[in-house]
Design an enzyme around this catalytic site. Sequence first.
Site, PDB file in Angstrom:
ATOM      1  N   GLY A  37       0.629   1.752  -3.791  1.00 15.43           N
ATOM      2  CA  GLY A  37      -0.532   1.954  -3.674  1.00 15.43           C
ATOM      3  C   GLY A  37      -1.594   0.765  -3.977  1.00 15.43           C
ATOM      4  O   GLY A  37      -2.734   0.985  -4.100  1.00 15.43           O
TER       5      GLY A  37
ATOM      6  N   PHE B 240       6.884   6.253   0.892  1.00 13.56           N
ATOM      7  CA  PHE B 240       5.582   6.757   1.795  1.00 13.56           C
ATOM      8  C   PHE B 240       4.993   5.577   2.339  1.00 13.56           C
ATOM      9  O   PHE B 240       4.339   4.707   1.518  1.00 13.56           O
ATOM     10  CB  PHE B 240       4.981   7.871   1.151  1.00 13.56           C
ATOM     11  CG  PHE B 240       5.526   9.175   0.573  1.00 13.56           C
ATOM     12  CD1 PHE B 240       6.386   9.662   1.086  1.00 13.56           C
ATOM     13  CD2 PHE B 240       5.171   9.211  -0.781  1.00 13.56           C
ATOM     14  CE1 PHE B 240       6.978  10.819   0.671  1.00 13.56           C
ATOM     15  CE2 PHE B 240       5.654  10.448  -1.431  1.00 13.56           C
ATOM     16  CZ  PHE B 240       6.580  11.091  -0.532  1.00 13.56           C
TER      17      PHE B 240
ATOM     18  N   SER C 234       0.785  -1.255   0.011  1.00 13.00           N
ATOM     19  CA  SER C 234      -0.060   0.043  -0.006  1.00 13.00           C
ATOM     20  C   SER C 234       0.927   1.445   0.198  1.00 13.00           C
ATOM     21  O   SER C 234       0.428   2.396  -0.256  1.00 13.00           O
ATOM     22  CB  SER C 234      -1.052   0.058   1.085  1.00 13.00           C
ATOM     23  OG  SER C 234      -0.225  -0.024   2.433  1.00 13.00           O
ATOM     24  N   CYS C 235       2.255   1.160   0.305  1.00 15.08           N
ATOM     25  CA  CYS C 235       3.300   2.132   0.102  1.00 15.08           C
ATOM     26  C   CYS C 235       3.216   2.673  -1.017  1.00 15.08           C
ATOM     27  O   CYS C 235       2.953   2.209  -1.965  1.00 15.08           O
ATOM     28  CB  CYS C 235       4.651   1.796   0.926  1.00 15.08           C
ATOM     29  SG  CYS C 235       4.426   1.515   2.474  1.00 15.08           S
ATOM     30  N   ILE C 236       3.600   3.934  -1.336  1.00 16.65           N
ATOM     31  CA  ILE C 236       3.991   4.427  -2.559  1.00 16.65           C
ATOM     32  C   ILE C 236       5.652   4.867  -2.587  1.00 16.65           C
ATOM     33  O   ILE C 236       6.078   5.443  -1.580  1.00 16.65           O
ATOM     34  CB  ILE C 236       3.164   6.045  -2.677  1.00 16.65           C
ATOM     35  CG1 ILE C 236       1.836   5.885  -2.611  1.00 16.65           C
ATOM     36  CG2 ILE C 236       3.880   6.652  -3.722  1.00 16.65           C
ATOM     37  CD1 ILE C 236       1.181   5.174  -3.993  1.00 16.65           C
TER      38      ILE C 236
END
Length: 181
Positions: free
Chosen positions: A109, A63, A44-46
Amino acid sequence: MINEANPASPRQHKDMTATQSLVGIGEIQAVQGEATFICIGLGSCIGLFVTDRTAGVSAMAHFMLPKAFDKTTSDRPAKFADTGFVALVEMVERLGADRTRLKAIFAGGAHVLQCRVVNTHLEFGIRNTRTVKEMIEEYGIEVLAEETGGTKGRTFSVDSSTGKATIRTAGEPERIMCRIK
């Protein structure tokens, strides 16, 4: 090379050469010159890469969450897309980049949880992507490539010397996202 989490020392994977930099969760790595930036295991991180090719400045951030709880007290702004984005732009500007020439590539994401999400507030991949897109639009940065969403993790890398950005989705071969000119 500057590492936002530890400015004195870039993190390097044990199998990496001196010009390769592993960007961990909540970190920003920036360089004036050539380097290969890698974000491993983006769920899910970017992972966000920006470059000003004219100035020879590039950076990547990893992020974890969309928005900081308290923008004034975060000791690691790159944990959050909103504060991390600002820190990333400030860092490349300190190295000589011009904000108006910045180009961006980002990935991640994903919705990697196997359970059905009932509360959309918990869909961190979607929220992270939305926050990064909002920040890019606010700053007027051109997006060269993006790969977000889905349900599988990714590894994202960019070689600033060749301009080649690659992505490897879990269970699939590596492929080129784009080439920065």
